[in-house]
Design a protein around this motif. Structure first.
Motif, PDB file in Angstrom:
ATOM      1  N   VAL A 130       0.867  -1.183   0.000  1.00  0.00           N
ATOM      2  CA  VAL A 130       0.000   0.000   0.000  1.00  0.00           C
ATOM      3  C   VAL A 130       0.892   1.218   0.000  1.00  0.00           C
ATOM      4  CG1 VAL A 130      -1.806   1.281   1.221  1.00  0.00           C
ATOM      5  CG2 VAL A 130      -1.742  -1.213   1.354  1.00  0.00           C
ATOM      6  N   GLY A 131       0.618   2.158  -0.887  1.00  0.00           N
ATOM      7  CA  GLY A 131       1.435   3.361  -0.926  1.00  0.00           C
ATOM      8  C   GLY A 131       0.770   4.483  -1.666  1.00  0.00           C
ATOM      9  N   LYS A 132       1.408   5.621  -1.605  1.00  0.00           N
ATOM     10  CA  LYS A 132       0.929   6.795  -2.316  1.00  0.00           C
ATOM     11  C   LYS A 132       1.468   6.738  -3.737  1.00  0.00           C
ATOM     12  CE  LYS A 132       0.961  11.819  -2.099  1.00  0.00           C
ATOM     13  NZ  LYS A 132       1.489  12.981  -1.368  1.00  0.00           N
TER      14      LYS A 132
ATOM     15  N   ASP B  35       5.812   2.992  -4.565  1.00  0.00           N
ATOM     16  CA  ASP B  35       4.916   1.860  -4.336  1.00  0.00           C
ATOM     17  C   ASP B  35       5.094   0.809  -5.424  1.00  0.00           C
ATOM     18  OD1 ASP B  35       3.776   3.831  -6.065  1.00  0.00           O
ATOM     19  OD2 ASP B  35       1.782   3.014  -5.751  1.00  0.00           O
TER      20      ASP B  35
ATOM     21  N   TYR C  36      -3.256   3.929  -2.463  1.00  0.00           N
ATOM     22  CA  TYR C  36      -4.402   4.374  -1.668  1.00  0.00           C
ATOM     23  C   TYR C  36      -5.015   5.672  -2.199  1.00  0.00           C
ATOM     24  CZ  TYR C  36      -1.906   8.197   0.501  1.00  0.00           C
ATOM     25  OH  TYR C  36      -1.220   9.365   0.694  1.00  0.00           O
ATOM     26  N   ASN C  37      -4.282   6.431  -2.969  1.00  0.00           N
ATOM     27  CA  ASN C  37      -4.809   7.710  -3.439  1.00  0.00           C
ATOM     28  C   ASN C  37      -5.356   7.650  -4.860  1.00  0.00           C
ATOM     29  OD1 ASN C  37      -2.162   7.326  -4.378  1.00  0.00           O
ATOM     30  ND2 ASN C  37      -1.811   9.502  -4.612  1.00  0.00           N
TER      31      ASN C  37
ATOM     32  N   MET D 160       3.751  -0.934   3.829  1.00  0.00           N
ATOM     33  CA  MET D 160       3.307   0.426   3.514  1.00  0.00           C
ATOM     34  C   MET D 160       4.506   1.236   3.034  1.00  0.00           C
ATOM     35  SD  MET D 160       0.123   0.181   4.639  1.00  0.00           S
ATOM     36  CE  MET D 160      -0.884  -0.554   5.903  1.00  0.00           C
TER      37      MET D 160
ATOM     38  N   VAL E  57       0.347   7.213   4.141  1.00  0.00           N
ATOM     39  CA  VAL E  57      -0.747   6.236   4.090  1.00  0.00           C
ATOM     40  C   VAL E  57      -1.653   6.496   5.290  1.00  0.00           C
ATOM     41  CG1 VAL E  57      -1.318   3.773   4.215  1.00  0.00           C
ATOM     42  CG2 VAL E  57       0.698   4.520   2.932  1.00  0.00           C
TER      43      VAL E  57
ATOM     44  N   TYR F 154      -5.547   2.311   7.300  1.00  0.00           N
ATOM     45  CA  TYR F 154      -5.028   1.111   6.622  1.00  0.00           C
ATOM     46  C   TYR F 154      -4.228   0.258   7.602  1.00  0.00           C
ATOM     47  CZ  TYR F 154      -6.352   2.456   1.888  1.00  0.00           C
ATOM     48  OH  TYR F 154      -7.058   2.763   0.751  1.00  0.00           O
TER      49      TYR F 154
END
Length: 172
Positions: free
Chosen positions: A13-15, A22, A41-42, A90, A96, A100
């Motif tokens: 999970v990352g930006k 990510d 996530y974004n 992450m 994040v 999450y």
């Protein structure tokens, strides 16, 4: 009876941004044979984008952001219940949303929860994240110098770039 080895399952999970950290991490895990589920996530799917727009009109931007994170985390958690990760990693750790991390802690079976941060030292605002981590990686030593009292070991994981994802176009 012989046991069948399965590839470790890793949720990344990352930006998602122009640096693609990510993607670098997800591809690195794939290269070593892991089954990977990558979630930027974004990046919202259309249904959440539509709900965001409507919610912003009705209740304003701050409350819309809270609800959009909740919708995304709920969707991610349902996906993770089916995927059953051994490790949740992450990237861009403190970008994040904390939700999450909290949801990862409630998955069954419980995966290891790891985070990696690449830029800068620790901040008191990051304190809530510390309770949720099993492992923490940093790209340098700024974090360790800034917060020697964190309740977990800090491991160095230097910056690296996956050349299949990132090309420095500024080079001649």
């Amino acid at each position: 009876m012989a046991t069948v080895e399965t590839a470790p399952r890793v949720a990344v999970v990352g930006k998602s941004n122009h640096l693609s950290w990510d993607l670098h991490v997800a591809n690195a895990f794939r290269r070593i044979g892991c089954a990977v589920r990558h979630t930027p996530y974004n990046r919202y799917p259309f249904d959440i984008l539509a709900r965001r727009a409507l919610t912003q009109l009705l209740v304003g931007k701050p409350r819309m952001r809270q609800r959009a994170v909740a919708w995304s985390v709920d969707r991610w958690a349902r996906d993770m219940e089916a995927f059953r990760p051994d490790l949740v990693f992450m990237t861009n750790a403190f970008f994040v949303p904390l939700e999450y991390y909290q949801r990862a802690r409630r998955l069954t079976p419980a995966p290891k929860v790891c985070a990696w941060d690449g830029d800068g030292g620790a901040s008191p605002a990051n304190q809530p994240y510390y309770r949720e981590l099993d492992l923490f990686f940093e790209s340098g030593t700024d974090f360790a110098r800034g917060r020697p009292d964190v309740p977990f070991a800090i491991h160095t994981l230097p910056f690296a770039a996956d050349e299949s994802v990132y090309q420095n176009r500024r080079l001649p």
